[in-house]
Motif scaffolding. Sequence first.
Motif, PDB file in Angstrom:
ATOM      1  N   MET A  77       0.923  -1.044   0.015  1.00 47.89           N
ATOM      2  CA  MET A  77      -0.140  -0.375   0.144  1.00 47.89           C
ATOM      3  C   MET A  77       0.713   1.210   0.722  1.00 47.89           C
ATOM      4  O   MET A  77       1.499   1.449   0.607  1.00 47.89           O
ATOM      5  N   ILE A  78       0.944   1.921  -0.661  1.00 47.91           N
ATOM      6  CA  ILE A  78       1.727   3.464  -1.120  1.00 47.91           C
ATOM      7  C   ILE A  78       0.695   4.595  -0.736  1.00 47.91           C
ATOM      8  O   ILE A  78      -0.674   5.018  -1.746  1.00 47.91           O
ATOM      9  N   LYS A  79       0.316   5.797   0.106  1.00 45.57           N
ATOM     10  CA  LYS A  79      -0.366   6.655   0.469  1.00 45.57           C
ATOM     11  C   LYS A  79      -0.332   7.761  -0.899  1.00 45.57           C
ATOM     12  O   LYS A  79       1.333   7.813  -1.199  1.00 45.57           O
ATOM     13  N   PHE A  80      -1.468   8.308  -1.868  1.00 47.37           N
ATOM     14  CA  PHE A  80      -1.087   8.664  -3.192  1.00 47.37           C
ATOM     15  C   PHE A  80      -2.202   9.246  -2.950  1.00 47.37           C
ATOM     16  O   PHE A  80      -3.168   8.644  -3.580  1.00 47.37           O
ATOM     17  N   ASP A  81      -2.186  10.548  -4.125  1.00 44.60           N
ATOM     18  CA  ASP A  81      -2.920  10.898  -4.472  1.00 44.60           C
ATOM     19  C   ASP A  81      -2.368  11.963  -5.391  1.00 44.60           C
ATOM     20  O   ASP A  81      -2.475  12.403  -5.744  1.00 44.60           O
ATOM     21  N   LEU A  82      -3.795  11.059  -6.675  1.00 51.18           N
ATOM     22  CA  LEU A  82      -3.354  12.221  -8.300  1.00 51.18           C
ATOM     23  C   LEU A  82      -3.218  13.090  -8.261  1.00 51.18           C
ATOM     24  O   LEU A  82      -3.114  13.844  -8.931  1.00 51.18           O
ATOM     25  N   ALA A  83      -4.401  13.907  -7.844  1.00 56.36           N
ATOM     26  CA  ALA A  83      -4.922  15.199  -7.694  1.00 56.36           C
ATOM     27  C   ALA A  83      -3.976  16.155  -6.715  1.00 56.36           C
ATOM     28  O   ALA A  83      -4.426  17.196  -7.403  1.00 56.36           O
ATOM     29  N   ASN A  84      -2.964  14.897  -6.148  1.00 60.08           N
ATOM     30  CA  ASN A  84      -2.138  16.343  -5.203  1.00 60.08           C
ATOM     31  C   ASN A  84      -1.485  16.617  -5.889  1.00 60.08           C
ATOM     32  O   ASN A  84      -0.056  15.993  -6.147  1.00 60.08           O
ATOM     33  N   GLN A  85      -0.617  17.458  -6.143  1.00 66.92           N
ATOM     34  CA  GLN A  85       0.724  17.893  -6.757  1.00 66.92           C
ATOM     35  C   GLN A  85       1.909  17.868  -6.472  1.00 66.92           C
ATOM     36  O   GLN A  85       2.999  17.148  -6.743  1.00 66.92           O
ATOM     37  N   ASN A  86       1.961  18.194  -5.016  1.00 64.82           N
ATOM     38  CA  ASN A  86       2.468  17.405  -4.240  1.00 64.82           C
ATOM     39  C   ASN A  86       3.244  15.871  -4.529  1.00 64.82           C
ATOM     40  O   ASN A  86       4.484  15.444  -4.574  1.00 64.82           O
ATOM     41  N   ASP A  87       2.524  15.031  -4.203  1.00 68.65           N
ATOM     42  CA  ASP A  87       2.541  13.341  -4.628  1.00 68.65           C
ATOM     43  C   ASP A  87       2.681  13.346  -6.306  1.00 68.65           C
ATOM     44  O   ASP A  87       3.426  12.368  -5.700  1.00 68.65           O
ATOM     45  N   LEU A  88       2.634  13.926  -7.261  1.00 70.81           N
ATOM     46  CA  LEU A  88       3.484  13.270  -8.247  1.00 70.81           C
ATOM     47  C   LEU A  88       4.100  13.721  -8.002  1.00 70.81           C
ATOM     48  O   LEU A  88       4.677  13.556  -8.877  1.00 70.81           O
ATOM     49  N   ASN A  89       4.984  14.942  -7.578  1.00 66.51           N
ATOM     50  CA  ASN A  89       6.275  15.859  -8.195  1.00 66.51           C
ATOM     51  C   ASN A  89       6.903  14.713  -7.198  1.00 66.51           C
ATOM     52  O   ASN A  89       8.132  13.997  -6.767  1.00 66.51           O
TER      53      ASN A  89
END
Length: 65
Positions: free
Chosen positions: A52-64
């Motif tokens: 499991m990985i905490k990740f939100d595709l809508a969050n720019q910080n997570d994408l970076n």
Amino acid sequence: MNKTILITGATSGIGEAIASNFFKKGYPLILTYRKKSKIKEWQKNNPKYVKMIKFDLANQNDLNK
């Protein structure tokens, strides 16, 4: 099984249904989630084959990251 499946949004809706289907077929999974409270069931089932990985595709910080 050689393939590992990556599924985003795996703790609800379509993502959860797809993850469940691949899990039942025995595929190792990498699942992303936004809400930690919903991951316990996946981790309980078979932690050896589910990461499991905490990740939100809508969050720019997570994408970076």
